[in-house]
Every structure is written in structure tokens, then in C-alpha cells.
Design a protein around this motif. Structure first.
Motif, PDB file in Angstrom:
ATOM      1  N   PRO A  96      -4.503   2.396 -14.633  1.00  9.89           N
ATOM      2  CA  PRO A  96      -4.574   3.558 -13.741  1.00  9.89           C
ATOM      3  C   PRO A  96      -4.689   3.105 -12.284  1.00  9.89           C
ATOM      4  N   ARG A  97      -3.631   3.308 -11.510  1.00 11.99           N
ATOM      5  CA  ARG A  97      -3.565   2.743 -10.161  1.00 11.99           C
ATOM      6  C   ARG A  97      -4.737   3.178  -9.288  1.00 11.99           C
ATOM      7  N   ARG A  98      -5.035   4.475  -9.282  1.00 13.13           N
ATOM      8  CA  ARG A  98      -6.097   4.971  -8.403  1.00 13.13           C
ATOM      9  C   ARG A  98      -7.461   4.460  -8.842  1.00 13.13           C
ATOM     10  N   ALA A  99      -7.708   4.396 -10.128  1.00 18.52           N
ATOM     11  CA  ALA A  99      -8.995   3.887 -10.607  1.00 18.52           C
ATOM     12  C   ALA A  99      -9.170   2.411 -10.244  1.00 18.52           C
ATOM     13  N   LEU A 100      -8.100   1.645 -10.383  1.00 21.30           N
ATOM     14  CA  LEU A 100      -8.163   0.236 -10.014  1.00 21.30           C
ATOM     15  C   LEU A 100      -8.361   0.078  -8.508  1.00 21.30           C
ATOM     16  N   GLU A 101      -7.692   0.920  -7.726  1.00 16.97           N
ATOM     17  CA  GLU A 101      -7.843   0.866  -6.268  1.00 16.97           C
ATOM     18  C   GLU A 101      -9.289   1.123  -5.854  1.00 16.97           C
ATOM     19  N   LEU A 102      -9.888   2.174  -6.396  1.00 20.88           N
ATOM     20  CA  LEU A 102     -11.253   2.508  -6.017  1.00 20.88           C
ATOM     21  C   LEU A 102     -12.243   1.463  -6.521  1.00 20.88           C
ATOM     22  N   THR A 103     -11.961   0.881  -7.691  1.00 18.88           N
ATOM     23  CA  THR A 103     -12.815  -0.187  -8.208  1.00 18.88           C
ATOM     24  C   THR A 103     -12.748  -1.412  -7.312  1.00 18.88           C
ATOM     25  N   LYS A 104     -11.536  -1.800  -6.924  1.00 20.80           N
ATOM     26  CA  LYS A 104     -11.378  -2.940  -6.020  1.00 20.80           C
ATOM     27  C   LYS A 104     -12.089  -2.685  -4.699  1.00 20.80           C
ATOM     28  N   ARG A 105     -11.926  -1.487  -4.163  1.00 19.98           N
ATOM     29  CA  ARG A 105     -12.550  -1.157  -2.884  1.00 19.98           C
ATOM     30  C   ARG A 105     -14.068  -1.244  -2.978  1.00 19.98           C
ATOM     31  N   ALA A 106     -14.632  -0.738  -4.071  1.00 23.22           N
ATOM     32  CA  ALA A 106     -16.088  -0.764  -4.244  1.00 23.22           C
ATOM     33  C   ALA A 106     -16.608  -2.193  -4.397  1.00 23.22           C
ATOM     34  N   VAL A 109      -3.730  -2.435  -4.581  1.00 22.84           N
ATOM     35  CA  VAL A 109      -3.469  -2.908  -5.935  1.00 22.84           C
ATOM     36  C   VAL A 109      -4.110  -4.270  -6.138  1.00 22.84           C
ATOM     37  N   PRO A 110      -4.465  -4.617  -7.373  1.00 19.95           N
ATOM     38  CA  PRO A 110      -5.071  -5.924  -7.638  1.00 19.95           C
ATOM     39  C   PRO A 110      -4.102  -7.065  -7.333  1.00 19.95           C
ATOM     40  N   ALA A 153       0.820  -1.215   0.000  1.00 18.76           N
ATOM     41  CA  ALA A 153       0.000   0.000   0.000  1.00 18.76           C
ATOM     42  C   ALA A 153       0.851   1.262   0.000  1.00 18.76           C
ATOM     43  N   ASP A 154       2.052   1.162   0.540  1.00 23.06           N
ATOM     44  CA  ASP A 154       2.928   2.329   0.668  1.00 23.06           C
ATOM     45  C   ASP A 154       3.988   2.410  -0.416  1.00 23.06           C
ATOM     46  N   ASP A 155       3.929   1.509  -1.405  1.00 20.41           N
ATOM     47  CA  ASP A 155       4.931   1.477  -2.464  1.00 20.41           C
ATOM     48  C   ASP A 155       4.264   1.809  -3.792  1.00 20.41           C
ATOM     49  N   PRO A 156       4.378   3.034  -4.259  1.00 22.82           N
ATOM     50  CA  PRO A 156       3.708   3.414  -5.511  1.00 22.82           C
ATOM     51  C   PRO A 156       4.245   2.683  -6.731  1.00 22.82           C
ATOM     52  N   GLY A 157       5.420   2.060  -6.590  1.00 23.59           N
ATOM     53  CA  GLY A 157       5.981   1.318  -7.709  1.00 23.59           C
ATOM     54  C   GLY A 157       5.343  -0.031  -7.926  1.00 23.59           C
ATOM     55  N   VAL A 158       4.622  -0.537  -6.933  1.00 24.68           N
ATOM     56  CA  VAL A 158       3.923  -1.813  -7.061  1.00 24.68           C
ATOM     57  C   VAL A 158       2.530  -1.542  -7.598  1.00 24.68           C
ATOM     58  N   ARG A 159       2.209  -2.138  -8.742  1.00 26.53           N
ATOM     59  CA  ARG A 159       0.916  -1.883  -9.384  1.00 26.53           C
ATOM     60  C   ARG A 159       0.066  -3.156  -9.488  1.00 26.53           C
ATOM     61  N   ALA A 160       0.666  -4.305  -9.223  1.00 25.83           N
ATOM     62  CA  ALA A 160      -0.069  -5.571  -9.197  1.00 25.83           C
ATOM     63  C   ALA A 160       0.757  -6.568  -8.409  1.00 25.83           C
ATOM     64  N   ILE A 161       0.087  -7.550  -7.805  1.00 25.71           N
ATOM     65  CA  ILE A 161       0.764  -8.580  -7.010  1.00 25.71           C
ATOM     66  C   ILE A 161       0.311  -9.945  -7.489  1.00 25.71           C
ATOM     67  N   GLN A 213      -0.080 -12.108 -18.492  1.00 23.23           N
ATOM     68  CA  GLN A 213      -0.859 -11.184 -19.311  1.00 23.23           C
ATOM     69  C   GLN A 213      -1.740 -10.302 -18.437  1.00 23.23           C
ATOM     70  N   ALA A 214      -2.432 -10.918 -17.481  1.00 19.21           N
ATOM     71  CA  ALA A 214      -3.296 -10.146 -16.596  1.00 19.21           C
ATOM     72  C   ALA A 214      -2.488  -9.206 -15.716  1.00 19.21           C
ATOM     73  N   ALA A 215      -1.352  -9.688 -15.200  1.00 20.28           N
ATOM     74  CA  ALA A 215      -0.522  -8.859 -14.323  1.00 20.28           C
ATOM     75  C   ALA A 215       0.013  -7.641 -15.066  1.00 20.28           C
ATOM     76  N   GLU A 216       0.462  -7.837 -16.295  1.00 18.57           N
ATOM     77  CA  GLU A 216       1.006  -6.717 -17.059  1.00 18.57           C
ATOM     78  C   GLU A 216      -0.074  -5.690 -17.400  1.00 18.57           C
ATOM     79  N   LYS A 217      -1.267  -6.170 -17.719  1.00 16.76           N
ATOM     80  CA  LYS A 217      -2.348  -5.223 -18.021  1.00 16.76           C
ATOM     81  C   LYS A 217      -2.687  -4.389 -16.790  1.00 16.76           C
ATOM     82  N   LEU A 218      -2.794  -5.038 -15.643  1.00 12.37           N
ATOM     83  CA  LEU A 218      -3.093  -4.319 -14.406  1.00 12.37           C
ATOM     84  C   LEU A 218      -1.955  -3.386 -14.014  1.00 12.37           C
ATOM     85  N   ALA A 219      -0.716  -3.832 -14.215  1.00  9.53           N
ATOM     86  CA  ALA A 219       0.450  -3.051 -13.809  1.00  9.53           C
ATOM     87  C   ALA A 219       0.579  -1.756 -14.587  1.00  9.53           C
ATOM     88  N   HIS A 220       0.011  -1.716 -15.775  1.00  7.88           N
ATOM     89  CA  HIS A 220       0.095  -0.509 -16.600  1.00  7.88           C
ATOM     90  C   HIS A 220      -1.249   0.219 -16.681  1.00  7.88           C
TER      91      HIS A 220
END
Length: 260
Positions: free
Chosen positions: A204-214, A99-100, A48-56, A195-202
Motif C-alpha cells: 500500500p503506497r500511502r501506508a508505506l509513505e506515512l510509515t517511512k515518514r514517521a 516510496v521505500p 514523488a510525482d510518479d504514482p507508478g513508482v512504488r519502490a526504488i 524479493q524486497a523490492a517486489e514486496k514493497l512495490a505491491h
């Protein structure tokens, strides 16, 4: 008081914007001990504190994803309540990390391993994989949030069958029930996960975060309450004669005989 000083059995490495997390206890089919549960919780919370991580991506080394809690995790001064709190923190950290998370199910997922897998946002399994809640077979109840996670994904009937009968659910049946996203050959699994990880990693981090949260707010609204109920029930059962018989039977590789 926690007294376990065993090293965590995991690796967490960055691959560009993707954090790849692997449980590394293949000799025990990636059974997970207290130290590893705690370290995994730290990894997901830290993302959560590492902006460089976009998918796990989380997976297991060798032929299994994770076959549940290592019974030795309750040795060395670690009490049942601490073990349950640690498992709950891990599952919560997976669902709460912004992140997803992709679960790469390369083989059996059992016990708390099912909870770890189903807490992920996308779940891809190999044809050889299966899901197993064997808790009642040894006098325990499901934990790791599975009493909520399975019902949220596949409904009450599947949750009851898995939890009460304690039988394997093959990957194809899990997919057909809506429990996981896809079943792939061993050769196809990595390609789909990557394939899925790369798509998520590139993305929009904030949009994905809010979508996951919702999505989680709607679909996993019962998770916190389930974790609390699982803790209360499991702490009671871990001190029971039924569990003593179930654990002994498992170690002796025989069928448990519970009193009538």
C-alpha cells in the motif's frame, strides 16, 4: 555559478513498479561527479510525482557501489558550496521520496557513497562490500549526512571510529553494528533485493509513505542540522593547506604528511 556540462553517469529504468537506478562510472569505482549527483537528486525527487513508482533500488555498476565524490567535481567553475549543496540535496531527496528505497551495496561504499547508502530505507550488501569514511585521511570531514546517519543506525562509538580513524568497516561488521540489514553472497544479493523490492512495490503506497515518514522523523531528526554543519566545515576544509596536502598525496599514492 555552476558551469559543469558533463553528462551524468547513471541510468534509471523502470522494471514494473520498481525504479532501478545505477551509478555508471565503473572505471572510477563509481566515484560521483557533480552532474551525476545533481541528476540522482532529480531522479529521487521526481519519484514523488510518479504514482507508478512504488519502490526504488540504487546500486553501482561493476565492482563498487560508490567510492565518494570525484575530486574533479570541483572544477569547471563549480565551487565547494555548490558541491556540498548538491550532495545534501541528493541525500535529502532519498530520505524524503515517499516510496521505500533499497540500497544494493555490491562493493565498496566510501565518502558520500556511504551517505547515499545509509539514506536508503533497506540496505543489503555483498560479502565483498565495505564502508569507508576516509575524509580525515585527506584533511576533510565526513559529509553526505554521515555524521548523523551512522550514529542514528549504529551509535556514537561506531560513528566515531569510522569518522575519526578513517578505516574500512567490512560488511559483516556493519551488519553486526546495525548499520545495514543483511550481508549476502554475490549470488544471493540480487535475489534478496528483488524479493524486497517486489514486496514493497505491491504494498500500500500511502501506508508505506506515512510509515517511512514517521520512522525518519524519529530516527533522522538530526539529519538537516548535520548536513548544515557538514557544509560549513567542509567548505572551510576544502580551502585548507591540510586538504591540499591530502589531495596531492592521494593522487601521488603516498601517505599525507600534515603539519604539526
Amino acid at each position: 555559478m555552476v558551469a559543469d556540462t558533463a553528462p551524468a553517469k547513471l541510468t534509471a529504468t523502470r522494471d514494473g513498479r520498481v525504479l532501478r537506478v545505477t551509478i555508471t562510472n565503473p572505471a572510477r569505482l563509481n566515484a560521483i561527479d557533480y552532474a551525476t549527483m545533481a541528476a540522482l537528486g532529480d531522479v529521487f525527487a521526481g519519484a514523488a510525482d510518479d504514482p507508478g513508482v512504488r519502490a526504488i533500488v540504487i546500486t553501482g555498476e561493476g565492482k563498487a557501489f560508490c567510492t565518494g565524490a570525484d575530486l574533479s567535481a570541483m572544477s569547471g567553475g563549480i565551487g565547494p558550496e555548490e558541491v556540498m549543496d548538491c550532495a545534501s540535496r541528493l541525500v535529502t531527496a532519498i530520505t524524503a521520496t515517499p516510496v521505500p528505497v533499497i540500497a544494493r551495496i555490491n562493493g565498496p561504499a566510501a565518502g558520500v557513497g556511504v551517505g547515499i547508502a545509509l539514506a536508503a530505507d533497506l540496505i543489503y550488501a555483498a560479502e565483498s562490500a565495505y564502508f569507508l569514511l576516509s575524509f580525515t585521511n585527506i584533511g576533510l570531514m565526513p559529509d553526505g549526512g554521515t555524521t548523523a546517519l551512522i550514529a542514528a543506525a549504529a551509535g556514537r562509538a561506531v560513528a566515531n571510529e569510522m569518522a575519526l580513524l578513517g578505516e574500512r568497516l567490512p560488511a559483516t561488521a556493519a551488519r553486526d553494528a546495525g548499520l545495514i540489514n543483511a550481508v549476502l553472497t554475490d549470488a544471493e544479493l540480487d535475489a534478496q533485493v528483488d524479493q524486497a523490492a517486489e514486496k514493497l512495490a505491491h504494498g500500500p503506497r500511502r501506508a508505506l509513505e506515512l510509515t517511512k515518514r514517521a520512522l525518519n522523523a524519529t530516527n533522522l531528526a538530526a539529519l538537516d542540522a548535520a548536513l548544515a554543519r557538514e557544509k560549513d566545515g567542509q567548505v572551510e576544509l576544502l580551502g585548507s593547506a591540510d586538504f591540499a596536502e591530502g589531495a596531492t598525496a592521494m593522487l601521488q599514492k603516498r601517505k599525507a604528511v600534515f603539519p604539526g
